[in-house]
Motif scaffolding. Structure first.
Motif, short mmCIF file in Angstrom:
data_model
loop_
_atom_site.label_atom_id
_atom_site.label_comp_id
_atom_site.label_asym_id
_atom_site.label_seq_id
_atom_site.Cartn_x
_atom_site.Cartn_y
_atom_site.Cartn_z
N GLN A 1 3.94 9.34 -5.98
CA GLN A 1 3.83 8.85 -4.60
C GLN A 1 5.17 8.41 -4.03
O GLN A 1 5.23 7.86 -2.93
CB GLN A 1 2.83 7.70 -4.54
N GLY A 2 6.25 8.64 -4.75
CA GLY A 2 7.59 8.36 -4.24
C GLY A 2 8.19 7.04 -4.66
O GLY A 2 9.26 6.66 -4.16
N VAL B 1 0.86 -1.19 0.00
CA VAL B 1 0.00 0.00 0.00
C VAL B 1 0.89 1.24 0.00
O VAL B 1 1.74 1.39 0.89
CB VAL B 1 -0.92 0.00 1.23
N PRO B 2 0.76 2.13 -0.99
CA PRO B 2 1.70 3.25 -1.11
C PRO B 2 1.80 4.12 0.13
O PRO B 2 2.91 4.50 0.53
CB PRO B 2 1.14 4.05 -2.30
N GLU B 3 0.68 4.46 0.75
CA GLU B 3 0.73 5.34 1.91
C GLU B 3 1.47 4.68 3.08
O GLU B 3 2.23 5.34 3.79
CB GLU B 3 -0.68 5.73 2.34
N ALA C 1 5.31 4.42 2.19
CA ALA C 1 5.95 5.74 2.24
C ALA C 1 6.20 6.15 3.69
O ALA C 1 7.24 6.74 4.00
CB ALA C 1 5.06 6.77 1.54
N ALA C 2 5.27 5.84 4.58
CA ALA C 2 5.46 6.16 6.00
C ALA C 2 6.62 5.36 6.58
O ALA C 2 7.43 5.90 7.35
CB ALA C 2 4.18 5.87 6.78
N TRP C 3 6.73 4.09 6.22
CA TRP C 3 7.84 3.28 6.72
C TRP C 3 9.17 3.77 6.17
O TRP C 3 10.19 3.74 6.84
CB TRP C 3 7.62 1.81 6.35
N ARG D 1 13.54 1.75 -0.05
CA ARG D 1 13.07 2.22 -1.35
C ARG D 1 11.88 1.32 -1.73
O ARG D 1 11.79 0.18 -1.27
CB ARG D 1 14.18 2.13 -2.40
N TYR D 2 10.99 1.83 -2.59
CA TYR D 2 9.77 1.06 -2.80
C TYR D 2 9.15 1.29 -4.17
O TYR D 2 9.42 2.28 -4.85
CB TYR D 2 8.75 1.37 -1.71
N ALA D 3 8.31 0.30 -4.54
CA ALA D 3 7.59 0.36 -5.81
C ALA D 3 6.15 0.83 -5.65
O ALA D 3 5.55 1.30 -6.61
CB ALA D 3 7.59 -1.02 -6.47
#
Length: 296
Positions: free
Chosen positions: A113-114, A52-54, A57-59, A70-72
């Motif tokens: 969303q990063g 889940v993007p949100e 991103a918080a983690w 880093r994330y997809a």
């Protein structure tokens, strides 16, 4: 050893220590593991390939101590495609793609969303993205300056990822012996290993594919698919040993498993010489501690 100061990227002769960069895991799912176990481990960077993007991103903004995240973001898949309906996959982590225009929009949303890569799913056991949608996702990822990472599972799906211009495979292929012509055409790609998640037969197929891909000039990097199975957060020794089985050794193995020598972030120190093979690297990591590099 906890207060040692590294003199540089090689060996600190006075203490008979080797100092190296930390481990990078190129394929994890942080929502399925105890993230705090990464803190203080030899793992200094993880790449989340679907959540889940949100949440991710918080983690990433408040990661475990000493770990870069880093994330997809979401899995981009066909309506009803994998991992839709899987008990471990939150609905919000799956982005069904309706058509090529929707694909381009979804990839740009992920970038906003990063996301540092775009995750695309081709799973032959469930509904599949069409070529137009696949091509649009890869094109939009590149438009955003991001690599396209494909989960390719089932006959012909690696060939589709190669033809679409994808940059990475999320797993070394394990469901088919990839044809030599496809390996040659895709030798510009990077494969993420995830060899240790498989049973013996699938693992043998994946290792054979990796050996031939390396011989064709391809690049393989270390990834565990943490969250898939019971392995705890941290170093998975069997994954490193599997890379050794696939033929990686010496500096090639270190480059696959560790962060770049000139990168920033925590470094590791352990007694003994620079590891030369998978078993030596596993033992070296078991005794390693984090150290701060000496300022130039």
């Amino acid at each position: 050893m906890a207060d040692l100061v590294a003199a540089g990227p090689g060996t600190t002769g006075s203490a008979d220590l080797t100092v190296l960069p930390g481990v990078v895991d190129h394929h994890v799912h942080l929502g399925l593991v105890d993230r705090d176990l990464f803190a203080g481990s030899p793992v200094v960077e993880v790449h989340d390939l679907g959540w889940v993007p949100e949440q991710i991103a918080a983690w990433a903004s408040a990661p475990p101590t000493g770990v870069r995240v880093r994330y997809a973001g979401r899995f981009h898949t066909a309506p009803g495609g994998y991992p839709t309906g899987r008990s471990w996959a939150p609905v919000e982590a799956v982005r069904p793609i309706a058509d090529a225009e929707d694909a381009r929009a979804a990839a740009h949303v992920a970038a906003a969303q990063g996301a540092s890569r775009i995750k695309i799913v081709l799973h032959a056991g469930m509904p599949l993205l069409g070529d137009a949608e696949l091509d649009a996702l890869v094109y939009a990822a590149h438009e955003a300056g991001l690599p396209a990472v494909v989960h390719a599972e089932g006959p012909g799906q690696v060939a589709r990822a190669v033809a679409a211009g994808a940059d990475m495979l999320a797993h070394a292929p394990w469901t088919e012996r990839v044809p030599d012509a496809v390996l040659a055409a895709g030798a510009r790609m990077t494969w993420i290993s995830t060899l240790a998640i498989h049973g013996p037969a699938e693992r043998a197929v994946a290792i054979d594919n990796v050996r031939r891909f390396l011989a064709a000039g391809g690049r393989v990097v270390h990834g565990t698919d943490l969250g898939n199975g019971p392995a705890p957060a941290g170093v998975v020794a069997d994954e490193i040993r599997a890379l050794g089985e696939a033929g990686l050794a010496g500096e090639e193995l270190l480059a696959a498993v560790l962060a770049p020598e000139d990168g920033s972030g925590p470094r590791l120190a352990a007694p003994g010489p620079r590891p030369r093979d998978a078993e030596e690297l596993v033992k070296w990591l078991e005794t390693s501690v984090r150290v701060e590099a000496e300022a130039p």
